[in-house]
Write an enzyme that holds these catalytic residues in place. Sequence first.
Site, mmCIF file in Angstrom:
data_model
loop_
_atom_site.group_PDB
_atom_site.id
_atom_site.type_symbol
_atom_site.label_atom_id
_atom_site.label_comp_id
_atom_site.label_asym_id
_atom_site.label_seq_id
_atom_site.Cartn_x
_atom_site.Cartn_y
_atom_site.Cartn_z
ATOM 1 N N CYS A 255 0.898 -1.169 0.053
ATOM 2 C CA CYS A 255 0.052 0.062 -0.063
ATOM 3 C C CYS A 255 0.921 1.163 0.033
ATOM 4 O O CYS A 255 2.107 1.135 -0.456
ATOM 5 C CB CYS A 255 -1.042 -0.039 1.312
ATOM 6 N N ARG A 256 0.541 2.072 0.490
ATOM 7 C CA ARG A 256 1.412 3.481 0.605
ATOM 8 C C ARG A 256 2.358 3.608 1.580
ATOM 9 O O ARG A 256 3.503 3.616 1.194
ATOM 10 C CB ARG A 256 0.355 4.745 0.701
#
Length: 116
Positions: free
Chosen positions: A77-78
């Site tokens: 993810c980020r």
Amino acid sequence: MFFFGCKSQNSVKVLTAEEFSVAIKEDKEGVILDVRRPEEFAAGHIEGAILLNFLDTVAFNAGIEKLDKEKTYYVYCRSGRRSNNAAVVMQKYGFKVFDLGGGFLAWQRQNFPWVK
């Protein structure tokens, strides 16, 4: 302290960006899974990644039902929080999963390639 305690309760293997890079190159059958929102994915992602938005619970659950449990999944993810949560869920359903520690931000800091 709480974050460390929370992390130690699951058995998902977290890889550094370097380890993740090597693993996805070596595992020709592995699947790179981006669990961010569609707009984050569109702004840039690891080449070959499949989008499966973890924050859309219905879509995420429906998506993992369609995945092949014989394959290994490399999830990111980020920053690493969503992907670790997604990896824990996937692992509970019998998937072999590795998480990118530090997420896409760590990937970019190492100047590894990505696409829009």
